[in-house]
Scaffold this motif. Structure first.
Motif, PDB file in Angstrom:
ATOM      1  N   VAL A   1      -3.760   1.075   5.918  1.00  0.00           N
ATOM      2  CA  VAL A   1      -3.777  -0.016   4.946  1.00  0.00           C
ATOM      3  C   VAL A   1      -5.210  -0.324   4.518  1.00  0.00           C
ATOM      4  N   MET A   2      -6.119  -0.392   5.488  1.00  0.00           N
ATOM      5  CA  MET A   2      -7.500  -0.731   5.165  1.00  0.00           C
ATOM      6  C   MET A   2      -8.176   0.343   4.322  1.00  0.00           C
ATOM      7  N   ARG A   3      -7.774   1.595   4.498  1.00  0.00           N
ATOM      8  CA  ARG A   3      -8.353   2.658   3.657  1.00  0.00           C
ATOM      9  C   ARG A   3      -8.024   2.429   2.190  1.00  0.00           C
ATOM     10  N   VAL A   4      -6.834   1.887   1.927  1.00  0.00           N
ATOM     11  CA  VAL A   4      -6.453   1.565   0.538  1.00  0.00           C
ATOM     12  C   VAL A   4      -7.157   0.293   0.080  1.00  0.00           C
ATOM     13  N   LEU A   5      -7.120  -0.742   0.905  1.00  0.00           N
ATOM     14  CA  LEU A   5      -7.627  -2.053   0.497  1.00  0.00           C
ATOM     15  C   LEU A   5      -9.136  -2.057   0.282  1.00  0.00           C
TER      16      LEU A   5
ATOM     17  N   CYS B   1       0.831  -1.216   0.000  1.00  0.00           N
ATOM     18  CA  CYS B   1       0.000   0.000   0.000  1.00  0.00           C
ATOM     19  C   CYS B   1       0.860   1.259   0.000  1.00  0.00           C
ATOM     20  N   GLU B   2       2.005   1.190   0.670  1.00  0.00           N
ATOM     21  CA  GLU B   2       2.927   2.339   0.643  1.00  0.00           C
ATOM     22  C   GLU B   2       3.400   2.607  -0.778  1.00  0.00           C
ATOM     23  N   ALA B   3       3.663   1.539  -1.542  1.00  0.00           N
ATOM     24  CA  ALA B   3       4.090   1.702  -2.929  1.00  0.00           C
ATOM     25  C   ALA B   3       2.972   2.302  -3.777  1.00  0.00           C
TER      26      ALA B   3
ATOM     27  N   GLY C   1     -14.345 -18.015  -1.925  1.00  0.00           N
ATOM     28  CA  GLY C   1     -13.479 -16.854  -1.707  1.00  0.00           C
ATOM     29  C   GLY C   1     -14.180 -15.543  -2.018  1.00  0.00           C
ATOM     30  N   ILE C   2     -14.947 -15.520  -3.094  1.00  0.00           N
ATOM     31  CA  ILE C   2     -15.691 -14.314  -3.462  1.00  0.00           C
ATOM     32  C   ILE C   2     -16.708 -13.970  -2.387  1.00  0.00           C
ATOM     33  N   ALA C   3     -17.398 -14.998  -1.875  1.00  0.00           N
ATOM     34  CA  ALA C   3     -18.383 -14.761  -0.811  1.00  0.00           C
ATOM     35  C   ALA C   3     -17.721 -14.182   0.433  1.00  0.00           C
ATOM     36  N   GLU C   4     -16.543 -14.705   0.797  1.00  0.00           N
ATOM     37  CA  GLU C   4     -15.835 -14.196   1.975  1.00  0.00           C
ATOM     38  C   GLU C   4     -15.346 -12.770   1.763  1.00  0.00           C
ATOM     39  N   LEU C   5     -14.817 -12.480   0.594  1.00  0.00           N
ATOM     40  CA  LEU C   5     -14.343 -11.128   0.298  1.00  0.00           C
ATOM     41  C   LEU C   5     -15.491 -10.130   0.353  1.00  0.00           C
ATOM     42  N   ARG C   6     -16.625 -10.503  -0.222  1.00  0.00           N
ATOM     43  CA  ARG C   6     -17.789  -9.610  -0.209  1.00  0.00           C
ATOM     44  C   ARG C   6     -18.306  -9.396   1.199  1.00  0.00           C
ATOM     45  N   ALA C   7     -18.301 -10.460   2.015  1.00  0.00           N
ATOM     46  CA  ALA C   7     -18.761 -10.329   3.400  1.00  0.00           C
ATOM     47  C   ALA C   7     -17.864  -9.390   4.195  1.00  0.00           C
ATOM     48  N   ALA C   8     -16.578  -9.355   3.842  1.00  0.00           N
ATOM     49  CA  ALA C   8     -15.619  -8.472   4.522  1.00  0.00           C
ATOM     50  C   ALA C   8     -15.565  -7.092   3.871  1.00  0.00           C
ATOM     51  N   HIS C   9     -16.409  -6.856   2.870  1.00  0.00           N
ATOM     52  CA  HIS C   9     -16.467  -5.566   2.149  1.00  0.00           C
ATOM     53  C   HIS C   9     -15.142  -5.224   1.479  1.00  0.00           C
ATOM     54  N   LEU C  10     -14.474  -6.266   0.958  1.00  0.00           N
ATOM     55  CA  LEU C  10     -13.256  -6.066   0.185  1.00  0.00           C
ATOM     56  C   LEU C  10     -13.612  -6.106  -1.305  1.00  0.00           C
ATOM     57  N   PRO C  11     -12.986  -5.264  -2.110  1.00  0.00           N
ATOM     58  CA  PRO C  11     -13.396  -5.087  -3.506  1.00  0.00           C
ATOM     59  C   PRO C  11     -12.981  -6.239  -4.422  1.00  0.00           C
ATOM     60  N   VAL C  12     -13.949  -7.041  -4.837  1.00  0.00           N
ATOM     61  CA  VAL C  12     -13.680  -8.157  -5.739  1.00  0.00           C
ATOM     62  C   VAL C  12     -13.591  -7.620  -7.168  1.00  0.00           C
ATOM     63  N   GLY C  13     -12.573  -8.068  -7.898  1.00  0.00           N
ATOM     64  CA  GLY C  13     -12.363  -7.584  -9.262  1.00  0.00           C
ATOM     65  C   GLY C  13     -12.902  -8.524 -10.314  1.00  0.00           C
ATOM     66  N   ARG C  14     -12.060  -9.425 -10.830  1.00  0.00           N
ATOM     67  CA  ARG C  14     -12.431 -10.293 -11.940  1.00  0.00           C
ATOM     68  C   ARG C  14     -11.998 -11.723 -11.666  1.00  0.00           C
ATOM     69  N   ILE C  15     -12.543 -12.633 -12.465  1.00  0.00           N
ATOM     70  CA  ILE C  15     -12.151 -14.043 -12.410  1.00  0.00           C
ATOM     71  C   ILE C  15     -11.326 -14.340 -13.650  1.00  0.00           C
ATOM     72  N   VAL C  16     -10.171 -14.960 -13.433  1.00  0.00           N
ATOM     73  CA  VAL C  16      -9.317 -15.368 -14.559  1.00  0.00           C
ATOM     74  C   VAL C  16      -9.264 -16.892 -14.589  1.00  0.00           C
TER      75      VAL C  16
ATOM     76  N   ASN D   1      -7.768  -8.479   5.396  1.00  0.00           N
ATOM     77  CA  ASN D   1      -8.593  -7.806   6.402  1.00  0.00           C
ATOM     78  C   ASN D   1      -7.783  -7.554   7.671  1.00  0.00           C
ATOM     79  N   VAL D   2      -6.670  -6.824   7.498  1.00  0.00           N
ATOM     80  CA  VAL D   2      -5.706  -6.648   8.595  1.00  0.00           C
ATOM     81  C   VAL D   2      -6.282  -5.879   9.772  1.00  0.00           C
ATOM     82  N   ASN D   3      -7.308  -5.088   9.532  1.00  0.00           N
ATOM     83  CA  ASN D   3      -7.905  -4.328  10.620  1.00  0.00           C
ATOM     84  C   ASN D   3      -8.412  -5.267  11.713  1.00  0.00           C
ATOM     85  N   ASP D   4      -9.129  -6.333  11.306  1.00  0.00           N
ATOM     86  CA  ASP D   4      -9.632  -7.294  12.276  1.00  0.00           C
ATOM     87  C   ASP D   4      -8.497  -8.078  12.916  1.00  0.00           C
TER      88      ASP D   4
END
Length: 325
Positions: A176-180, A123-125, A204-219, A155-158
């Protein structure tokens, strides 16, 4: 595109390869990308056919159009030394702590602290600017831990809530969480067209969404070419064995009599076609399951010659064609 691109996936899906190809794709046309490794496996160095990465940002490739890819292998102990120097100005005392094993002890008993250090460096970078006020990197790509622990890692805040409720560590986690959790970040998941990786991707997508982390794309990685389509496979299922032997004979592969060359080829060919049909149905079923997750879907081909630097550039070109740059 978000400036911090996090790439995760079940082990064996090729997430490091996809992260490296994405870094090349994003660096096209003069852009600068930093590719970050956090697991200490030196997978990036192997892909780019270079020596092991030190704990410093090093240019490892030039992308089409003159863009540059830098890489960084983050060492949690050295990151903690940086952190202690930044906030506490320990200097030589920090090095003494390392020699005593205190830093290794701290990052072992407090794994949440380790993740704060790893994500914090990335995040610093992302936030860093040069003297002219421009961002040092246009994009930062993180080769992140596997899907099974990606939400906990990000989810480093928790994770540090019980470790530090005030002070620099708490403030670092908040930054960090403000960026993530912002639009600056996107978490992409890599999978294969197989049941277990697809299910882990959905979880994984369900867990990310539950933690309000921004899910991007599936490759979807290592997609095998489609040799037969649905119509061809229907013919495989309905065509009589004798007709196959007759067709082979007409092609000059021996007579259709029992024991002839054509006859000997029938069973192996039908078996191979049936195996392909089974795989075809499974892959289409998994592709449909991924489509129901409501995210943009990208597919990368299986490189039959194996992965090398040329293959990495090939995958980067494919990602650009599909709009992931």
């Amino acid at each position: 595109m978000s400036r911090l691109q996090v790439v995760s996936g079940k082990g064996g899906t090729g997430k490091t390869t996809v992260a490296a190809a994405l870094a090349l794709a994003l660096a096209t046309e003069g852009k600068r990308t930093l590719l970050v490794e956090v697991e200490g496996r030196q997978g990036i160095a192997q892909l780019f056919e270079t020596e092991a990465l030190p704990y410093e940002e090093r240019k490892i490739a030039v992308a089409p159009g003159g863009g540059e890819v830098y890489a960084l292998a983050i060492d949690p102990e050295l990151a903690l030394l940086d952190y202690l120097q930044m906030f506490y100005k320990l200097g030589g005392a920090g090095r003494a702590l390392k020699k005593l094993g205190a830093i290794d002890f701290a990052t072992t008993i407090a794994p949440g602290l380790r993740d704060v250090l790893l994500t914090g460096k990335a995040c610093e970078a992302v936030r860093r600017k040069d003297k002219s006020g421009r961002f040092a990197y246009d994009y930062v790509v993180m080769d992140a831990p596997p899907t099974g622990r990606i939400t906990r890692f990000l989810n480093v805040n928790d994770e540090v809530a019980g470790l530090a409720k005030i002070g620099p560590i708490h403030n670092q986690a908040q930054a960090v969480m403000r960026v993530l959790k912002s639009k600056e970040t996107a978490v992409h998941l890599v999978t294969l067209l197989e049941e277990m990786p697809v299910q882990e991707t959905a979880d994984g997508i369900a867990e990310l969404r539950a933690a309000h982390l921004p899910v991007g794309r599936i490759v979807v990685n290592m997609v095998r070419p489609e040799v037969l389509d649905g119509t061809d496979l229907e013919l495989v299922r309905t065509t009589q064995r004798s007709a196959v032997a007759k067709a082979l004979s007409s092609a000059g592969l021996g007579g259709a009599r029992r024991g002839g060359n054509a006859e000997k080829l029938v069973d192996p060919l039908i078996q191979q076609a049936e195996e392909y049909a089974e795989r075809y149905d499974l892959e289409h079923e998994q592709r449909s399951a991924l489509g129901e997750l409501g995210l943009p879907l990208h597919e990368l081909p299986l490189l039959t010659e194996g992965m090398d630097l040329a293959g990495l550039y090939e995958l980067a070109t494919e990602l650009r064609k599909q709009g992931m740059s």
